[in-house]
Design an enzyme around this catalytic site. Structure first.
Site, PDB file in Angstrom:
ATOM      1  N   GLY A  28      93.037  26.707  86.039  1.00  0.00           N
ATOM      2  CA  GLY A  28      93.190  27.897  85.670  1.00  0.00           C
ATOM      3  C   GLY A  28      93.401  28.143  83.855  1.00  0.00           C
ATOM      4  N   PRO A  67      94.607  27.728  80.429  1.00  0.00           N
ATOM      5  CA  PRO A  67      95.669  27.066  79.670  1.00  0.00           C
ATOM      6  C   PRO A  67      96.652  28.116  79.546  1.00  0.00           C
ATOM      7  CG  PRO A  67      93.420  26.463  78.805  1.00  0.00           C
ATOM      8  CD  PRO A  67      93.354  27.777  79.589  1.00  0.00           C
ATOM      9  N   GLY A  68      97.951  27.707  79.558  1.00  0.00           N
ATOM     10  CA  GLY A  68      99.124  28.228  79.296  1.00  0.00           C
ATOM     11  C   GLY A  68      99.556  29.190  80.377  1.00  0.00           C
ATOM     12  N   THR A  69      99.133  29.036  81.714  1.00  0.00           N
ATOM     13  CA  THR A  69      99.785  29.920  82.712  1.00  0.00           C
ATOM     14  C   THR A  69     100.729  29.456  83.546  1.00  0.00           C
ATOM     15  OG1 THR A  69      97.737  29.041  83.724  1.00  0.00           O
ATOM     16  CG2 THR A  69      97.557  31.413  82.783  1.00  0.00           C
ATOM     17  N   GLY A  70     101.238  28.108  83.014  1.00  0.00           N
ATOM     18  CA  GLY A  70     102.436  27.714  83.853  1.00  0.00           C
ATOM     19  C   GLY A  70     101.919  26.292  84.585  1.00  0.00           C
ATOM     20  N   LYS A  71     101.122  25.820  84.533  1.00  0.00           N
ATOM     21  CA  LYS A  71     100.742  24.446  85.554  1.00  0.00           C
ATOM     22  C   LYS A  71     101.806  23.337  85.237  1.00  0.00           C
ATOM     23  CE  LYS A  71      96.326  24.451  83.798  1.00  0.00           C
ATOM     24  NZ  LYS A  71      96.293  25.412  82.880  1.00  0.00           N
ATOM     25  N   SER A  72     101.980  23.164  84.017  1.00  0.00           N
ATOM     26  CA  SER A  72     102.857  21.945  84.026  1.00  0.00           C
ATOM     27  C   SER A  72     104.265  22.443  84.296  1.00  0.00           C
ATOM     28  CB  SER A  72     102.877  21.526  82.393  1.00  0.00           C
ATOM     29  OG  SER A  72     103.431  22.405  81.602  1.00  0.00           O
ATOM     30  N   SER A 111      77.529  41.099  76.132  1.00  0.00           N
ATOM     31  CA  SER A 111      78.086  42.589  75.783  1.00  0.00           C
ATOM     32  C   SER A 111      77.262  42.851  74.638  1.00  0.00           C
ATOM     33  CB  SER A 111      79.315  42.096  75.298  1.00  0.00           C
ATOM     34  OG  SER A 111      79.608  40.948  74.246  1.00  0.00           O
ATOM     35  N   LYS A 121      87.747  44.212  69.776  1.00  0.00           N
ATOM     36  CA  LYS A 121      86.471  44.618  68.899  1.00  0.00           C
ATOM     37  C   LYS A 121      86.648  46.039  68.269  1.00  0.00           C
ATOM     38  CE  LYS A 121      83.466  42.229  72.662  1.00  0.00           C
ATOM     39  NZ  LYS A 121      82.475  42.468  73.651  1.00  0.00           N
TER      40      LYS A 121
END
Length: 682
Positions: A104, A106-111, A556, A599
């Site tokens: 997933g 980075p920074g979503t709580g894996k560790s 986009s 944007k």
């Protein structure tokens, strides 16, 4: 390898080794009786002091809406928010000792989940690992496991016995030296006596074994009160991961270090009965992944020197226990770099989890997010709590960063950074609570590198008049792009028409376009044929992306490209106070894109007055208050609406009627009927 209760099979450890070591540890305790008596005395004294000192009554704090009244769970698994599926998997995996792979953003709580798994594992199964010298083969040290906490006692006892033997040997040598020298003085041959004493001393010194060489080494040690080990082996080289044997430059003359004393445990051994966490698993070399797979399958892995030129390469221990639970993590591209057999091992004996990066914005999840704020403040321990206005501002920022309507972001590492910066500002002002103004200021202070670069680019383009935000121009359109994950930028796109140089016309796009961007340019060809009615086989359409030094990815900008190309084909000027973003289907439908909030803010910073966005993205817009009065947001669904807003034809009504008639005639010529183009309803 032997477990506790069974002696090693090698000759240097007798069958009654366990009883012998027990006697050694008891003898070591008897040598220091004062410490043994002091322990119960100190415990009794502490108990008396505890009875005399009554606990102070603490009244619960009044609920003022701040984060200081929020109760933070004690266990890590209960502190995880927004990852209910992953939490359930971790709980199951801890009970069954299964491996887990988490993929997933980075920074979503894996560790954090990996550390929580270590807390859930039973700590009574932990073991200490010792390595003993081998009298039969010094290059094959012996491995033994004992209960957690027992290893230190064994090593201490062996050291105490070695000191006793060394003292006895030194005393005997000293008596012998004194006797030789005394006899020489009696016989008046003192010079010969001193020489003889020196030779005897050197001979006994090197002929007798060094007691410290027989002391076992404690490879892996655990405290009886600690939780199961958690070892982060992210980025470890082969020696740090699999264990190593140090090189010994002194391999002769009695100065060499015993082989067993040079053995060093790897991360897989220190994680025995615990959790081995490896983030960015694809960065490990294939050979290291293969060795890791072997360790997972066998539950044991021998330690040898990792350098072929080192003396440690000759040493290879017995199999060292490494019965760990592995938690592998990474981004989506990590799967491509994994050894197929390693991933198969995880899938065959564990779980694969894809981490959520947003969660629905409802009352329950807002309460969880507020608890996250309290957790970050508690973990930091140096910043003041947040009042209600600051909490609301953090929630607002979580909605903005989700890039998804009705959701909160779960990139909590970035949000934690914002919380700490806001707290630092409040602490600098010696404020009792962190307020909304501190959070707003923190958002300016803690901007990402991409956001700072975007601001510099916008500033420079305006200084050198590269950014045109008023008047009209043919074939030039202000597009919008995203740098990184939270920074927008203005992306001018120009189009020009030239005679075809080959057999047929083509669309030529420049600006370091990557795969998806190149495919979107191809789709523009269908739009041009349909909405202009012109034969473009004899012309080349040149599309230039201005200032895209880092390349362009995504589709986009396809609405912008189509508008610039139609403007160049029809020689109709485009309003420069309008910017646009959106993906475009081959049928002319404007499709949703990402990063719409950033944007729009970039357009407002550049001085653009109107921004065209896909209608599906309208509810995703959460721009800051300072930009709301600077820019008008116009949602659209089709390319016809875009052209009506952005182009400035001489006769607008005639131009729009012409587009409709061309579109209908194109449909009739293809389908052979007056029926409207069939649409797929999803």
């Amino acid at each position: 390898m032997d477990t506790e209760g069974n002696a090693p099979s090698k000759l240097n450890i007798p069958e009654d080794q366990g009883d012998h070591e027990k006697a050694l540890t008891e003898g070591a305790a008897q040598q220091n009786p004062e410490s043994a008596h002091d322990q119960p005395l100190a415990a009794a004294q502490a108990e008396v002091e505890g009875q005399e000192k009554e606990p102070e009554s603490q009244e619960p704090e009044a609920d003022d809406g701040s984060s200081r009244v929020i109760q933070v769970p004690e266990t890590l698994i209960d502190q995880v928010i927004g990852q209910e599926h992953a939490v359930e998997v971790i709980r199951k995996a801890a009970i069954q000792r299964r491996h887990v792979m988490m993929i997933g953003t980075p920074g979503t709580g894996k560790s954090m989940l990996a550390k929580a798994m270590a807390e859930l594992l039973p700590k009574e199964e932990m073991q200490d690992i010792l390595v003993y010298p081998n009298s039969e083969d010094s290059n094959e040290p012996i491995i033994r496991t004992v209960k957690a906490g027992r290893g230190k006692e064994i090593v201490t006892a062996h050291k105490a016995e070695a000191r006793k033997k060394a003292q006895l040997r030194n005393t005997l040598i000293m008596i012998l030296m004194i006797g030789i020298i005394g006899y020489s003085f009696i016989t008046y041959q003192w010079l010969m006596g001193i020489i003889a004493a020196a030779f005897v001393f050197m001979a006994l010194r090197y002929a007798t074994p060094r007691e410290e060489q027989m002391v076992p080494k404690l490879l892996v040690s655990h405290d009886k009160t600690t939780t199961a080990p958690f070892v982060d082996a992210t980025g470890s080289h082969a020696g740090a991961l699999l264990g190593d044997v140090r090189h010994d430059p002194f391999q002769s003359g009695g100065l060499e270090t015993p082989s067993h004393d040079r053995v060093e445990a790897g991360a897989i051994h220190r994680a025995h009965k615990g959790v081995l966490f490896i983030d960015e698993i694809n960065t490990l070399g294939l050979s290291a992944q293969q060795s890791l797979l072997t360790a997972m399958q066998e539950g044991a892995f021998a330690i040898t020197g990792q350098s072929e030129r080192s003396s440690g390469a000759m040493v290879r221990t017995e199999a060292v226990p490494c019965d760990f639970v592995m938690v592998a993590a990474g981004n989506l591209d990590a799967i491509e770099g994994m050894h197929p057999a390693l991933r198969s091992r995880i899938r065959g004996n564990g779980y694969e989890v894809y981490m959520e990066d947003t969660m629905p914005d409802n009352l329950e999840n807002e309460e969880k997010f507020i608890r996250f704020i309290a957790q970050e403040i508690k973990n930091d321990g140096m910043i003041p709590h947040f009042d209600r206005s600051a909490i609301d501002e953090v929630l607002h920022e979580a909605r903005r960063r989700s890039n998804r309507k009705g959701h909160l972001t779960l990139r909590l590492r970035d949000m934690g950074g914002l919380i700490r910066v806001a707290g630092d500002l409040a602490r600098q002002e010696k404020a009792e609570l962190t307020t909304r103004l501190h959070v707003i200021e923190a958002k300016k202070t803690a901007r990402s590198i991409e956001d700072q670069i975007s601001a510099q680019i916008i500033k420079r383009t305006r200084e050198y008049e590269l950014a045109v935000v008023d008047g009209t121009q043919i074939g030039r359109v202000n597009g919008l792009a995203v740098m990184g994950s939270d920074a927008g930028s203005v992306l001018p796109i120009m189009a020009a028409i030239t005679p075809a140089q080959g057999d047929g016309g083509e669309i030529i796009a420049t600006g370091l376009l990557k795969e998806i961007a190149q495919e979107s340019i191809k789709n523009v060809g269908a739009i041009l044929k349909r909405f202009t009615g012109k034969d473009i086989r004899h012309i080349d359409i040149h599309i230039q992306f201005i200032g895209t030094y880092q390349g362009v990815e995504g589709d986009s900008a396809s609405v912008t490209v189509a508008t610039a190309a139609i403007s160049a084909l029809e020689q109709i000027p485009v309003r420069q106070d309008v910017a646009m973003t959106g993906s475009l289907s081959v049928r002319g439908d404007v499709l949703p894109i990402g990063g719409v909030t950033y944007k729009i803010e970039a357009a407002a910073k550049a001085g653009i007055k109107k921004v065209i966005i896909p209608r599906a993205n309208l509810e995703d817009v959460l721009i800051e208050e300072e930009y709301k009065n600077l820019v008008e947001i116009i949602p659209v669904s089709t390319i016809e609406e875009v052209l009506n807003i952005a182009l400035e034809p001489v006769d607008r009504a005639h131009f729009l009627d012409r587009i409709k008639s061309i579109t209908n005639s194109t449909t009739r010529s293809i389908l052979g009927t007056d029926l409207p183009t069939p649409r797929t309803v999803v």
